[in-house]
Motif scaffolding. Structure first.
Motif, short mmCIF file in Angstrom:
data_model
loop_
_atom_site.label_atom_id
_atom_site.label_comp_id
_atom_site.label_asym_id
_atom_site.label_seq_id
_atom_site.Cartn_x
_atom_site.Cartn_y
_atom_site.Cartn_z
N LYS A 64 0.88 -1.17 0.00
CA LYS A 64 0.00 0.00 0.00
C LYS A 64 0.91 1.22 0.00
CE LYS A 64 -3.83 2.11 2.40
NZ LYS A 64 -4.90 1.91 3.37
N LYS A 75 -6.26 -2.25 5.06
CA LYS A 75 -7.45 -2.06 4.24
C LYS A 75 -7.15 -0.99 3.22
CE LYS A 75 -9.50 1.05 7.63
NZ LYS A 75 -10.65 1.32 8.47
N GLY A 76 -8.04 -0.85 2.27
CA GLY A 76 -7.85 0.18 1.26
C GLY A 76 -7.23 -0.33 -0.02
N THR A 78 -4.64 -1.54 -2.54
CA THR A 78 -3.38 -2.28 -2.43
C THR A 78 -2.91 -2.71 -3.80
OG1 THR A 78 -4.55 -4.37 -2.11
CG2 THR A 78 -3.92 -3.16 -0.12
#
Length: 105
Positions: A64, A75-76, A78
């Motif tokens: 990330k 999270k998010g 990647t």
């Protein structure tokens, strides 16, 4: 490699990085689009879950913003890439020890 998701992950990375030396990464969505071009959003959670399993085995790295993520807390957006030797060694060291099937007297 019998899992089609695993195969798609490694094939997509290989296309982005044919020589395997410069650490190019791909988005999980790219892999999902290879698997199901029309409904790739449905495949995305499966691609992410498979990638996480591969990361825990030391076969894949999830990043990330260019930094390796903690496989237990991220999270998010990647990206996926092949791991370095050090990343593979660290992942394998973090695995729980295998139980011995044979008992010694």
């Amino acid at each position: 490699m019998s899992d089609p998701i695993e195969a798609a992950i490694f094939e997509t990375i290989a296309k982005a990085n044919p020589k395997g030396v410069d650490g190019k990464s791909v988005e999980p969505a790219e892999v999902a689009k290879v698997l199901q071009p029309e409904q790739w959003q449905r495949m995305l959670p499966k691609v992410r879950a498979t990638a996480l399993g591969l990361m825990r085995q030391g076969k894949l790295t999830i990043t990330k913003k260019g930094k390796v993520v903690d496989p237990n807390d991220f999270k998010g957006v990647t990206r996926l890439r092949l791991p370095t030797e050090a990343e593979t060694a660290a992942a394998l060291a973090a695995l729980p020890p295998k139980a011995n099937d044979e008992f010694e007297d």
